[in-house]
Design a protein around this motif. Structure first.
Motif, mmCIF file in Angstrom:
data_model
loop_
_atom_site.group_PDB
_atom_site.id
_atom_site.type_symbol
_atom_site.label_atom_id
_atom_site.label_comp_id
_atom_site.label_asym_id
_atom_site.label_seq_id
_atom_site.Cartn_x
_atom_site.Cartn_y
_atom_site.Cartn_z
ATOM 1 N N ILE A 59 0.865 -1.179 0.000
ATOM 2 C CA ILE A 59 0.000 0.000 0.000
ATOM 3 C C ILE A 59 0.904 1.232 0.000
ATOM 4 O O ILE A 59 1.803 1.355 0.810
ATOM 5 N N SER A 60 0.638 2.162 -0.926
ATOM 6 C CA SER A 60 1.485 3.348 -1.016
ATOM 7 C C SER A 60 1.067 4.394 -0.003
ATOM 8 O O SER A 60 0.236 4.148 0.864
ATOM 9 N N ASN A 61 1.612 5.596 -0.168
ATOM 10 C CA ASN A 61 1.330 6.746 0.683
ATOM 11 C C ASN A 61 1.810 6.550 2.115
ATOM 12 O O ASN A 61 1.104 6.855 3.070
ATOM 13 N N THR A 62 3.009 6.031 2.283
ATOM 14 C CA THR A 62 3.578 5.863 3.618
ATOM 15 C C THR A 62 3.902 7.243 4.177
ATOM 16 O O THR A 62 4.612 8.015 3.543
ATOM 17 N N PRO A 63 3.384 7.578 5.376
ATOM 18 C CA PRO A 63 3.655 8.898 5.937
ATOM 19 C C PRO A 63 5.112 9.004 6.384
ATOM 20 O O PRO A 63 5.766 8.005 6.662
ATOM 21 N N GLU A 64 5.601 10.232 6.434
ATOM 22 C CA GLU A 64 6.955 10.480 6.929
ATOM 23 C C GLU A 64 7.010 10.099 8.414
ATOM 24 O O GLU A 64 6.080 10.347 9.163
ATOM 25 N N MET A 91 -6.530 -4.062 15.335
ATOM 26 C CA MET A 91 -7.582 -3.183 14.819
ATOM 27 C C MET A 91 -6.982 -1.862 14.321
ATOM 28 O O MET A 91 -7.370 -1.358 13.261
ATOM 29 N N ILE A 92 -6.042 -1.308 15.065
ATOM 30 C CA ILE A 92 -5.380 -0.068 14.642
ATOM 31 C C ILE A 92 -4.647 -0.295 13.328
ATOM 32 O O ILE A 92 -4.737 0.531 12.406
ATOM 33 N N LEU A 93 -3.949 -1.414 13.231
ATOM 34 C CA LEU A 93 -3.242 -1.733 11.988
ATOM 35 C C LEU A 93 -4.216 -1.907 10.828
ATOM 36 O O LEU A 93 -3.976 -1.416 9.720
ATOM 37 N N PHE A 94 -5.312 -2.594 11.078
ATOM 38 C CA PHE A 94 -6.311 -2.810 10.039
ATOM 39 C C PHE A 94 -6.874 -1.485 9.531
ATOM 40 O O PHE A 94 -6.902 -1.224 8.327
ATOM 41 N N PHE A 95 -7.303 -0.632 10.469
ATOM 42 C CA PHE A 95 -7.896 0.640 10.051
ATOM 43 C C PHE A 95 -6.850 1.545 9.398
ATOM 44 O O PHE A 95 -7.160 2.283 8.465
ATOM 45 N N GLY A 96 -5.614 1.490 9.878
ATOM 46 C CA GLY A 96 -4.551 2.267 9.247
ATOM 47 C C GLY A 96 -4.314 1.834 7.814
ATOM 48 O O GLY A 96 -4.195 2.677 6.903
ATOM 49 N N GLN A 97 -4.266 0.520 7.607
ATOM 50 C CA GLN A 97 -4.082 0.028 6.239
ATOM 51 C C GLN A 97 -5.309 0.321 5.384
ATOM 52 O O GLN A 97 -5.185 0.634 4.194
ATOM 53 N N LEU A 98 -6.481 0.238 5.971
ATOM 54 C CA LEU A 98 -7.707 0.544 5.234
ATOM 55 C C LEU A 98 -7.725 2.008 4.786
ATOM 56 O O LEU A 98 -8.077 2.313 3.648
ATOM 57 N N LEU A 99 -7.303 2.901 5.679
ATOM 58 C CA LEU A 99 -7.237 4.319 5.329
ATOM 59 C C LEU A 99 -6.214 4.567 4.224
ATOM 60 O O LEU A 99 -6.468 5.332 3.291
ATOM 61 N N ARG A 100 -5.069 3.918 4.345
ATOM 62 C CA ARG A 100 -4.038 4.082 3.310
ATOM 63 C C ARG A 100 -4.515 3.517 1.984
ATOM 64 O O ARG A 100 -4.282 4.104 0.936
ATOM 65 N N ALA A 101 -5.200 2.382 2.027
ATOM 66 C CA ALA A 101 -5.730 1.796 0.793
ATOM 67 C C ALA A 101 -6.814 2.684 0.218
ATOM 68 O O ALA A 101 -6.916 2.852 -1.001
ATOM 69 N N GLY A 102 -7.608 3.297 1.067
ATOM 70 C CA GLY A 102 -8.645 4.225 0.613
ATOM 71 C C GLY A 102 -8.025 5.424 -0.066
ATOM 72 O O GLY A 102 -8.521 5.907 -1.079
ATOM 73 N N ASN A 103 -6.925 5.949 0.498
ATOM 74 C CA ASN A 103 -6.219 7.069 -0.130
ATOM 75 C C ASN A 103 -5.648 6.660 -1.475
ATOM 76 O O ASN A 103 -5.620 7.445 -2.409
ATOM 77 N N PHE A 104 -5.222 5.439 -1.576
ATOM 78 C CA PHE A 104 -4.670 4.941 -2.824
ATOM 79 C C PHE A 104 -5.753 4.919 -3.910
ATOM 80 O O PHE A 104 -5.526 5.345 -5.029
ATOM 81 N N PHE A 105 -6.954 4.451 -3.540
ATOM 82 C CA PHE A 105 -8.028 4.353 -4.516
ATOM 83 C C PHE A 105 -8.611 5.718 -4.873
ATOM 84 O O PHE A 105 -9.062 5.943 -5.986
ATOM 85 N N THR A 106 -8.630 6.645 -3.920
ATOM 86 C CA THR A 106 -9.209 7.955 -4.196
ATOM 87 C C THR A 106 -8.248 8.888 -4.912
ATOM 88 O O THR A 106 -8.661 9.900 -5.468
ATOM 89 N N SER A 107 -6.942 8.567 -4.904
ATOM 90 C CA SER A 107 -5.981 9.454 -5.552
ATOM 91 C C SER A 107 -5.908 9.224 -7.050
ATOM 92 O O SER A 107 -5.143 9.877 -7.737
ATOM 93 N N GLY A 108 -6.670 8.258 -7.576
ATOM 94 C CA GLY A 108 -6.735 8.029 -9.004
ATOM 95 C C GLY A 108 -5.643 7.120 -9.542
ATOM 96 O O GLY A 108 -5.447 7.047 -10.733
ATOM 97 N N GLN A 109 -4.914 6.443 -8.702
ATOM 98 C CA GLN A 109 -3.848 5.546 -9.182
ATOM 99 C C GLN A 109 -4.367 4.185 -9.491
ATOM 100 O O GLN A 109 -5.219 3.634 -9.018
#
Length: 163
Positions: free
Chosen positions: A39-44, A145-163
C-alpha cells in the motif's frame, strides 16, 4: 495435593500461553507489514509516528512478557491468616539455613495449613497471570484493529488518488 498441583500447573500454563501468543503476535505483525508494504502513501516518520508505532507494535509484546514475570515471590501475601503456616512446602532459604531447622519446622507443621497456604498463595499468583494475559490479549487485539484501520485508510487514499 492434587489441588495444589492443579493450581501450579495452571500458573505454568499461563507462562506457556503467553510465550506462544507473544511469538504468534510477532509473526502476525510481520505478515501485516508485508501486506501493508504494497500500500502506497507511507507517511513520513517523525517522533509522534515512532512513538505511536512503538505503542502499537511493541507494547503488546511487553505485556505478554509481563505475564512471565510474576514469580512465587510476587504472589499475594496472605497476612495474618498465612502466619500460622510454617511454609514448609516452599522453602525460603533466607529463613531456613540448615536441614535440622527445616526438619523441625516439618515436624511442627500442620499439613492442612501448609497445603491451604500454598494453594491460596499460588492461586493468587495464578490470578495475577490470568489478568495480565487477558490484558495482553486485549491490547494485541486493539493493535490489530489499529493496523487494520490504518491500512484501510491508506488503501482508501490509494483508490481515491486516481492511481
Amino acid at each position: 495435593m492434587a489441588s495444589l498441583k492443579e493450581v501450579q500447573d495452571t500458573v505454568r500454563a499461563y507462562d506457556l500461553k503467553s510465550q506462544i501468543v507473544g511469538v504468534g503476535y510477532i509473526f502476525a505483525i510481520n505478515i501485516i507489514f508485508n501486506l501493508g508494504s504494497g500500500i502506497s502513501n507511507t507517511p513520513e516518520m517523525n517522533a509522534v509516528m515512532v512513538t505511536a508505532a512503538w505503542l502499537v507494535f511493541i507494547f503488546p509484546i511487553a505485556l505478554f512478557g509481563a505475564v512471565l514475570y510474576p514469580s512465587r515471590k510476587m504472589a499475594p501475601k496472605l497476612g495474618e491468616q498465612g502466619s500460622h503456616a510454617l511454609r514448609t512446602f516452599y522453602v525460603q532459604p533466607e529463613r531456613i539455613h540448615d536441614v535440622d531447622a527445616y526438619l523441625a519446622d516439618v515436624d511442627a507443621s500442620d499439613v492442612k495449613k501448609e497445603l491451604a497456604y500454598e494453594i491460596l498463595r499460588t492461586a493468587g499468583l495464578r490470578e495475577i497471570k490470568r489478568r495480565r494475559f487477558l490484558r495482553a490479549l486485549w491490547v494485541a487485539a486493539m493493535s490489530f484493529m489499529i493496523l487494520f484501520f490504518g491500512q484501510l485508510l491508506r488503501a482508501g487514499n490509494f483508490f481515491t488518488s486516481g492511481q
